[in-house]
Design an enzyme around this catalytic site. Sequence first.
Site, PDB file in Angstrom:
ATOM      1  CG  ASP A 208     -34.021  -4.422 -26.687  1.00  0.00           C
ATOM      2  OD1 ASP A 208     -34.556  -3.750 -27.575  1.00  0.00           O
ATOM      3  OD2 ASP A 208     -34.478  -5.504 -26.269  1.00  0.00           O
ATOM      4  CG  ASP A 247     -36.134  -3.654 -30.557  1.00  0.00           C
ATOM      5  OD1 ASP A 247     -37.135  -2.943 -30.729  1.00  0.00           O
ATOM      6  OD2 ASP A 247     -36.212  -4.837 -30.175  1.00  0.00           O
ATOM      7  CG  ASP A 251     -37.453  -3.604 -25.017  1.00  0.00           C
ATOM      8  OD1 ASP A 251     -37.609  -2.405 -24.744  1.00  0.00           O
ATOM      9  OD2 ASP A 251     -37.688  -4.090 -26.139  1.00  0.00           O
ATOM     10  NE  ARG A 303     -43.191  -0.014 -28.166  1.00  0.00           N
ATOM     11  CZ  ARG A 303     -42.865  -1.104 -28.849  1.00  0.00           C
ATOM     12  NH1 ARG A 303     -41.687  -1.680 -28.620  1.00  0.00           N
ATOM     13  NH2 ARG A 303     -43.678  -1.610 -29.749  1.00  0.00           N
TER      14      ARG A 303
END
Length: 429
Positions: A208, A247, A251, A303
């Site tokens: 990330d 990714d 996060d 997301r």
Amino acid sequence: MRARHLAVAAGLLGLLCVPAHAEARDIGRDTLPAHDGWAAAAGGTTGGAAADDAHVHTVTDRAGLVRALDGGSDTPKIIKIAGTVDANTDDDGDRLDCADYATDGYGLKKYLAAYDPRTWGPAKPSGPQEEARQASAARQAERIVLPVGSNTTIVGLGSRAVLKGASLQVKDADNVIIRNLDLRDAYDCFPVWQPNTGGLGDWKTAYDNIWLRGATHVWIDHVTLSDQGHPDEKEPTHFGRNYLRHDGLLDITNGSDLVTVSWSRFTGHDKAMLIGNSDSATSDRGKLRVTLHHNEFTSVVQRAPRVRFGQVHLYNNRYVVPDGAPYRYSLGVGTESALYAENNAFTTPGHVEAADLVKSWNGSALHQSGTLFNGYPVDLLAIHNAYNSGSERDLTADVGWTPTLHTKIDSARTADRVVARGAGAGSNP
């Protein structure tokens, strides 16, 4: 002599003409304002504001950044990034590419031949090529994974500070500030094939742009996060699946808590933000408290965010789906999550409907008010329950909490306008 006098006079005149307020403010000493989201709770977030002069660093390359981070130490520190810092460089500053990390005979063609589902089957990859992939991935991780310790502030200088190819990881750390920085292209050279993911298999990537893992009191402000340089949509297809290289953009997992993300831009990416990493991580109950305000999500497929367990306050954010851009959903209501969404604005092309904006992933709690969809007010809760009946769980407005820590909440129409102007790195934090 006369020329010299003229030059001196011109210099003095220049100094006199600089307005008193023109001196640049040192944002490295800024702390999170009171009441500015969850990160203001329980003592607030100050980052490295207490750093002494010996721990204030200006860095221009990876080597300097690594020294300043000090292995993720907890010593108060302020790190100022000037220009572009590329994580994929050696100790001399020379550029590294995927071939430089490959070792033990790894090769993509050999990897694809070894684990082709038609011959390998559904088993998890193992054997020489998977071992070589792991060894190669570890070599890249040594360069691009940068640990951020407690009591740290990282800021970009000016309007063009870039951290390229890196994964900033705030793991088990407290009191961190990251501001005014363009973080782009956390590119994974060695994705792993996972045959059983999603029924058809998929490629799994490791990095990330920013990963908060067990992190507390974190303020992320005026950053831009993207895949700029290597967009996944231009990657080839292997085993019938897009060969993903990235990714998440940001996060927030593994019990992270008390986080504020403000005035930031998430752009050109598939899975933007995951809050809570597993339905089975019941230890996350009472944590994952996050505020997202005045952020822009543009050309993001899904997301934005997807939430498990956490109490997430989502207000005054701007969502834009350009014509022709892939899109799945924006707000993912996951296991035991409690989203409180106020005055957010969505702009989409005709093929994206209001019913597409929210997806229930075993979750049922969503408070929403003041939502604007293509310029018109909508009730996301009512629309979701009417159009997704039978395919997803019905949602309820009772989320069990009411936010008290927040800045002024504007109308969605006002937020849409000011966020378009003021979000992201270089936008005068």
